[in-house]
Design a protein around this motif. Structure first.
Motif, mmCIF file in Angstrom:
data_model
loop_
_atom_site.group_PDB
_atom_site.id
_atom_site.type_symbol
_atom_site.label_atom_id
_atom_site.label_comp_id
_atom_site.label_asym_id
_atom_site.label_seq_id
_atom_site.Cartn_x
_atom_site.Cartn_y
_atom_site.Cartn_z
ATOM 1 N N ALA A 15 -2.280 7.094 -1.680
ATOM 2 C CA ALA A 15 -3.578 7.106 -0.994
ATOM 3 C C ALA A 15 -3.843 8.446 -0.310
ATOM 4 N N LEU A 69 -2.364 0.332 -4.634
ATOM 5 C CA LEU A 69 -2.148 -1.072 -4.294
ATOM 6 C C LEU A 69 -1.332 -1.783 -5.363
ATOM 7 N N VAL A 105 0.867 -1.175 0.000
ATOM 8 C CA VAL A 105 0.000 0.000 0.000
ATOM 9 C C VAL A 105 0.906 1.228 0.000
ATOM 10 N N VAL A 136 -8.695 -2.904 2.855
ATOM 11 C CA VAL A 136 -7.353 -3.368 3.189
ATOM 12 C C VAL A 136 -7.095 -3.237 4.685
ATOM 13 N N VAL A 188 -8.866 1.797 0.176
ATOM 14 C CA VAL A 188 -7.695 2.405 -0.438
ATOM 15 C C VAL A 188 -7.894 2.384 -1.950
ATOM 16 N N LEU A 239 -3.952 -2.633 7.093
ATOM 17 C CA LEU A 239 -2.581 -2.156 6.936
ATOM 18 C C LEU A 239 -2.090 -1.507 8.221
#
Length: 114
Positions: free
Chosen positions: A33, A96, A28, A74, A91, A76
Motif C-alpha cells: 500500500a 489485501l 493488509v 478498510v 487500500v 486497520l
C-alpha cells in the motif's frame, strides 16, 4: 479472490460504495500500500509510523478509482512506537488478502443451559 460482487454486497445510498453485508477479515500489506522508493537507503526510526508491516484489518466496502481499479475501504491498525491507532482508509486491492482467524474457542464451547 475479491471479484465476487454478488448479493452479499449492496451499494451505500450515501457514499455510493459497494458495501458487504458482513465485514471481511483481511491482511493488509502496508509495504504494498505504501511502497518505499528503492533508491533510498533504510534509516530505522523506531518512533516513526510503521507502514511496512502486514497487519490485520476489516474490509468494509469496495470502491472504484477514477482509473478503474478496485480499492477496499478498510479499518486497520497503524503503529507508531508503542501507540496504535485504528484508521479507516482506501487500500489498493493488491495489498489485501483474506485472513482466516482461529475461531474463538469460547463461542464453540457454549451449549444450551451454560
Amino acid at each position: 479472490m475479491f471479484d465476487e460482487r454478488g448479493p452479499a454486497q449492496r451499494r451505500n445510498d450515501r457514499s455510493g460504495a459497494l458495501q458487504r453485508d458482513e465485514v471481511k477479515r483481511v491482511w493488509v500489506d502496508l509495504a504494498i500500500a505504501y511502497p518505499r522508493p528503492e533508491e533510498q537507503p533504510v534509516r530505522p526510526m523506531p518512533e516513526g509510523v510503521d507502514l511496512q508491516s502486514r497487519v490485520p484489518g476489516e474490509l468494509l466496502a469496495w470502491r472504484r478509482t477514477t482509473t478503474g481499479e478496485w480499492v477496499g475501504w478498510v479499518c486497520l491498525p497503524v503503529r507508531r512506537g508503542e501507540e496504535i491507532r485504528y484508521v479507516y482508509q482506501y487500500v489498493v486491492a493488491a495489498a489485501l488478502s483474506l485472513r482466516e482467524d482461529v475461531p474463538d474457542k469460547r463461542s464453540h464451547d457454549r451449549s444450551p443451559g451454560r
